[in-house]
Write a protein that holds these residues in place. Structure first.
Motif, mmCIF file in Angstrom:
data_model
loop_
_atom_site.group_PDB
_atom_site.id
_atom_site.type_symbol
_atom_site.label_atom_id
_atom_site.label_comp_id
_atom_site.label_asym_id
_atom_site.label_seq_id
_atom_site.Cartn_x
_atom_site.Cartn_y
_atom_site.Cartn_z
ATOM 1 N N ALA A 118 -11.451 14.364 -7.900
ATOM 2 C CA ALA A 118 -11.929 12.981 -7.907
ATOM 3 C C ALA A 118 -11.569 12.336 -6.574
ATOM 4 C CB ALA A 118 -11.280 12.218 -9.052
ATOM 5 N N ALA A 119 -12.565 11.795 -5.899
ATOM 6 C CA ALA A 119 -12.328 11.200 -4.580
ATOM 7 C C ALA A 119 -12.001 9.717 -4.720
ATOM 8 C CB ALA A 119 -13.550 11.391 -3.696
ATOM 9 N N LEU A 120 -10.950 9.316 -4.013
ATOM 10 C CA LEU A 120 -10.414 7.964 -4.165
ATOM 11 C C LEU A 120 -9.970 7.457 -2.795
ATOM 12 C CD1 LEU A 120 -9.518 6.092 -6.592
ATOM 13 C CD2 LEU A 120 -7.257 7.127 -6.336
ATOM 14 N N ARG A 121 -10.167 6.157 -2.580
ATOM 15 C CA ARG A 121 -9.619 5.579 -1.346
ATOM 16 C C ARG A 121 -8.263 4.952 -1.644
ATOM 17 N NH1 ARG A 121 -14.882 3.129 1.358
ATOM 18 N NH2 ARG A 121 -14.537 1.471 -0.141
ATOM 19 N N GLU A 122 -7.382 4.996 -0.656
ATOM 20 C CA GLU A 122 -6.019 4.459 -0.861
ATOM 21 C C GLU A 122 -6.032 3.039 -1.405
ATOM 22 O OE1 GLU A 122 -3.801 4.854 2.718
ATOM 23 O OE2 GLU A 122 -3.518 7.026 2.482
ATOM 24 N N SER A 123 -6.952 2.244 -0.896
ATOM 25 C CA SER A 123 -6.988 0.827 -1.294
ATOM 26 C C SER A 123 -7.438 0.636 -2.747
ATOM 27 C CB SER A 123 -7.928 0.066 -0.368
ATOM 28 O OG SER A 123 -9.224 0.645 -0.454
ATOM 29 N N GLU A 124 -7.881 1.713 -3.367
ATOM 30 C CA GLU A 124 -8.338 1.613 -4.762
ATOM 31 C C GLU A 124 -7.231 1.919 -5.769
ATOM 32 O OE1 GLU A 124 -12.971 2.771 -3.690
ATOM 33 O OE2 GLU A 124 -11.473 4.340 -4.055
ATOM 34 N N ILE A 125 -6.025 2.166 -5.282
ATOM 35 C CA ILE A 125 -4.898 2.419 -6.190
ATOM 36 C C ILE A 125 -4.308 1.084 -6.645
ATOM 37 C CG2 ILE A 125 -2.592 3.438 -6.425
ATOM 38 C CD1 ILE A 125 -3.406 5.507 -4.362
ATOM 39 N N ALA B 153 0.813 -1.216 0.000
ATOM 40 C CA ALA B 153 0.000 0.000 0.000
ATOM 41 C C ALA B 153 0.849 1.270 0.000
ATOM 42 C CB ALA B 153 -0.950 -0.013 1.190
ATOM 43 N N ASP B 154 1.900 1.290 0.810
ATOM 44 C CA ASP B 154 2.706 2.506 0.910
ATOM 45 C C ASP B 154 3.405 2.829 -0.410
ATOM 46 O OD1 ASP B 154 1.934 2.837 3.474
ATOM 47 O OD2 ASP B 154 3.802 2.088 4.390
ATOM 48 N N SER B 155 3.944 1.805 -1.079
ATOM 49 C CA SER B 155 4.624 2.037 -2.363
ATOM 50 C C SER B 155 3.645 2.556 -3.397
ATOM 51 C CB SER B 155 5.248 0.750 -2.903
ATOM 52 O OG SER B 155 6.085 0.168 -1.952
ATOM 53 N N LEU B 156 2.450 1.966 -3.417
ATOM 54 C CA LEU B 156 1.448 2.390 -4.400
ATOM 55 C C LEU B 156 1.052 3.842 -4.183
ATOM 56 C CD1 LEU B 156 -0.934 -0.723 -4.682
ATOM 57 C CD2 LEU B 156 1.019 -0.107 -6.103
ATOM 58 N N ALA C 218 -7.601 17.529 -9.572
ATOM 59 C CA ALA C 218 -7.075 17.088 -8.279
ATOM 60 C C ALA C 218 -7.641 15.732 -7.912
ATOM 61 C CB ALA C 218 -7.413 18.116 -7.200
ATOM 62 N N CYS C 219 -6.955 15.090 -6.971
ATOM 63 C CA CYS C 219 -7.451 13.831 -6.441
ATOM 64 C C CYS C 219 -7.514 13.944 -4.919
ATOM 65 C CB CYS C 219 -6.524 12.693 -6.845
ATOM 66 S SG CYS C 219 -7.015 11.118 -6.120
ATOM 67 N N LEU C 220 -8.684 13.731 -4.378
ATOM 68 C CA LEU C 220 -8.850 13.724 -2.924
ATOM 69 C C LEU C 220 -8.643 12.287 -2.463
ATOM 70 C CD1 LEU C 220 -9.781 15.072 -0.234
ATOM 71 C CD2 LEU C 220 -12.112 14.450 -0.891
ATOM 72 N N LEU C 221 -7.500 12.044 -1.840
ATOM 73 C CA LEU C 221 -7.166 10.673 -1.454
ATOM 74 C C LEU C 221 -7.554 10.440 0.004
ATOM 75 C CD1 LEU C 221 -5.921 8.100 -2.608
ATOM 76 C CD2 LEU C 221 -3.700 8.890 -1.772
ATOM 77 N N LEU C 222 -8.436 9.486 0.189
ATOM 78 C CA LEU C 222 -8.959 9.220 1.534
ATOM 79 C C LEU C 222 -8.399 7.908 2.070
ATOM 80 C CD1 LEU C 222 -12.596 10.130 0.530
ATOM 81 C CD2 LEU C 222 -11.108 11.518 1.997
ATOM 82 N N GLU C 223 -8.278 7.852 3.379
ATOM 83 C CA GLU C 223 -7.748 6.619 3.981
ATOM 84 C C GLU C 223 -8.729 5.471 3.820
ATOM 85 O OE1 GLU C 223 -6.654 7.569 7.956
ATOM 86 O OE2 GLU C 223 -5.022 8.888 7.300
ATOM 87 N N GLY C 224 -8.173 4.288 3.899
ATOM 88 C CA GLY C 224 -9.059 3.124 3.888
ATOM 89 C C GLY C 224 -9.097 2.416 2.555
#
Lengths: 470, 205
Positions: free
Chosen positions: B148-155, B44-47, B199-205
């Protein structure tokens, strides 16, 4: 007597300096960006090009099967598939779709295939408003001009010319700021999108297995035209297929980098049918028109490799002839090295009309080296030169000195030897005495003969034979 | 129907005479051609780190948390806009005032649009939008500022992985930076038809 200078040369000679400067600057810039990204992003960029070439060559050699598969996949996705043998049929199909819906206004994304069919002129004649939405194509349209590059249509224009055109068309006051000019186009075209009934695009790829149309733009115009209109029409050449969706990462990597030096073009769309039901915006119906327009004949010829082309423009960007002559010199939709092969093969006036284009090359090979699908353009040019000679196309022989005397000498060892010995005399002969053949005259106008240095190999070999006691 | 058969017949005749036909490179062979831009590992961190770097490289902006979102919109003078209710729920409480619907009549007045993204691609800094997660195509395209809102796990790691996750959604769009052109003298201008600010709003989870 034929004219003694090729049309492309006379066009290049008359090209205004600022046009040549625009073309040279922009094409050089793109070549540099391409080198920088492909070389740094991949360990073996050549392997990418060669693999992509094999995928496309395979597809072409099984095109009948992939066309049927693509048709079935598109239909499964809810698209209507049409087939058109030529420009006229493709244009008439577009018009019919529009008339069936009572549609009067179209926004058009950039599509080389629609340039080929001259769709906009056809629709305007039939009382349809068709607006080009790609910034460059829009300028071309309001100026009554033609694109001179397949990726950057107004590479031959500068900001002052664009500013004067926008002022003339009432888009805004004269400004030399590209930013303000772009903002004017944004405002003007925004209204066009929202008022249009139909959006028309080309396609960069069609995946046979999933029936998705893949489309790339940097501006977002294709995306806008299928957000704001209710009907989507895609016009696509039959050669644009790839077998599998899983082939696309390879092709997209090559396309963006080869065209503009981008890892991915800003908007890459994968369109698999009309919008999801229940959404307020997006097309309710989707039509795909497969256009032949001479491609099946190219497929049957010894130049079929040209159909691998993914229209990135890298060959024209790097071509020394294109940089000097600019795109209009090629007299058809496709300029540069790809055009020198494709245009004579598919232009509606027939091969002889453009039979001189395959000669507009020094065969330096740079076009093949940058080609993302490794098309052997120099080989294809030579094949077409031969065809021009065999078909006795008048344009193919302009500015070519006769080779008859040379040929009879070269096939007779005695005459060849004598010729080589006498050749040295040419170094001391005033050049004016050589100027007897009008074709040779035209040829020499831009070139000088190197000093003659023939015959030394034969005497060297004789010495060697003597030493060996033969 | 006539042209269909005529074209297919001509194509079939053209390839039918070939004595040899090239084989299709295997999917594995094609898949092995990966770029150096891809993150070295897929934890996750690398992504997230790679995605953040590439997004910036293509002219996009990464926003972490609602405070950064509010500041970003204020910075670009975007006071009127649309916030997809699904994103509002994901974000939790904020001071953002925005419409919860996007009407065509208001296209010119809407300065920002905050919508839901489906995936992020680390390799290229790409945001993936789909019909299923974007209730209004125009809301993610017409405003000058799009978030665009995105969750970390979706990368996901690369373009290939993103494409392997495609379902039957009819409109899948890769967005890699703001709308741009270099048509005039090769000069790069952002914001042609689509957003000038992406922009990308990156949310936890």
């Amino acid at each position: 007597m034929a004219k003694s200078i090729q049309e492309i040369d006379s066009f290049a000679e008359k090209l205004p300096d600022d046009t040549r400067a625009s073309v040279h600057h922009a094409s050089k810039l793109k070549t540099e960006k391409r080198f920088a990204t492909l070389a740094s992003d991949f360990e073996e960029p050549d392997t990418l090009r060669k693999t992509a070439a094999r995928v496309k060559q395979h597809t072409l050699e099984h095109l009948d099967e992939y066309l049927l598969q693509a048709e079935a996949s598109l239909q499964r996705n809810g698209a209507t598939v049409h087939w058109a043998s030529d420009s006229e049929e493709a244009n008439a199909t577009v018009l019919r779709i529009m008339q069936q819906r009572g549609a009067k206004k179209m926004v058009k994304s950039k599509s080389m295939v629609s340039e080929e069919t001259e769709l906009v002129a056809y629709l305007e004649k039939n009382d349809i408003e068709a607006v080009e939405t790609d910034l460059g194509e829009f300028v071309v349209q309001i100026d009554g001009d033609h694109p001179s590059h397949i990726v950057t249509p107004i590479i031959h224009k500068n900001r002052k010319q664009v500013a004067r055109s926008f002022e003339r068309e009432g888009l805004g006051a004269y400004t030399e700021s590209p930013e303000e000019l772009t903002a004017m186009a944004r405002r003007h075209l925004r209204a066009k999108y929202l008022a249009a009934d139909v959006g028309l695009t080309g396609a960069n790829f069609v995946t046979a297995d999933t029936g998705r149309i893949t489309l790339v733009t940097n501006e977002g115009n294709a995306r806008f035209s299928m957000a704001a209109t209710k009907t989507l029409i895609v016009m696509v050449g039959i050669e644009k297929l790839v077998p599998r969706q899983s082939d696309l990462p390879l092709f997209l990597s090559l396309l963006g980098r080869s065209a503009t030096g981008q890892a991915l073009t800003v908007y890459t769309q994968f369109i698999g049918g009309p919008k999801l039901s229940g959404l307020p915006e997006g097309p309710e119906e989707m039509h795909v028109i497969f256009l032949d327009n001479g491609r099946s004949e190219v497929l049957a010829s010894d130049c079929r490799e040209i159909l691998r082309c993914i229209r990135c423009g890298a060959c024209m960007n790097i071509c020394p002839v294109y940089r000097q002559a600019s795109g209009h010199a090629y007299r058809f939709v496709y300029p540069g090295p790809v055009g020198a092969v494709l245009s004579p093969l598919i232009n509606p006036q027939g091969f002889p009309q453009l039979a001189d284009l395959p000669k507009a090359s020094s065969l330096c090979g740079a076009c093949q080296e940058v080609c993302p699908v490794d098309i052997p353009i120099p080989d294809l040019l030579v094949r077409l030169r031969r065809r021009g000679k065999l078909e006795k196309a008048e344009k193919a022989s302009i500015n070519t000195p006769g080779f008859g005397v040379w040929a009879s000498g070269a096939t007779s060892p005695g005459m060849w030897r004598a010729g080589l010995k006498m050749g040295h005399a040419m170094n001391y002969l005033p050049r004016v005495l050589l100027d007897v053949n009008p074709a040779a005259h035209a040829w020499q106008e831009h070139r000088d003969l190197p000093p003659f240095d023939g015959g030394s190999f034969r005497s060297w070999l004789k010495e060697k034979d003597k030493e060996a006691g033969k | 129907m006539n042209s269909r058969q005529a074209i297919l017949d001509k194509v079939k005749a053209a390839v039918g005479v070939l004595s040899e036909r090239s084989a299709l490179p295997s999917e594995d062979e094609v898949a092995a051609l990966t770029s150096r831009l891809r993150p070295g590992a897929d934890d996750a961190d690398s992504l997230v780190a790679c995605f953040a770097e590439r997004l910036q490289a293509v002219g996009g902006v990464l926003l972490r948390g609602t405070a950064e979102l509010e500041a970003y919109l204020a910075e670009h003078g975007a006071t009127r806009g649309y916030l997809d209710p699904a994103v509002a729920e994901l974000m939790g409480p904020s001071n953002l005032s925005a419409n919860s619907t996007y009407e065509r009549a208001e296209v010119d007045a809407m300065q920002f649009g905050v919508t839901r993204a489906t995936m992020g691609i680390a390799e290229t800094g790409t945001i993936v939008l789909t019909d299923r997660d974007t209730p209004n195509r125009l809301a993610a395209l017409a405003p000058w500022v799009h978030v665009a809102a995105l969750r970390e796990s979706e990368i996901v790691r690369d373009v290939r992985q993103a494409m392997a996750a495609f379902d039957d959604d009819p409109s899948i769009v890769f967005v890699t930076g703001p709308s741009k052109t270099a048509d005039i003298e090769g000069i790069l201008i952002e914001g042609v038809h689509g957003p000038g600010k992406q922009a990308c709003l990156l949310l936890e989870g």
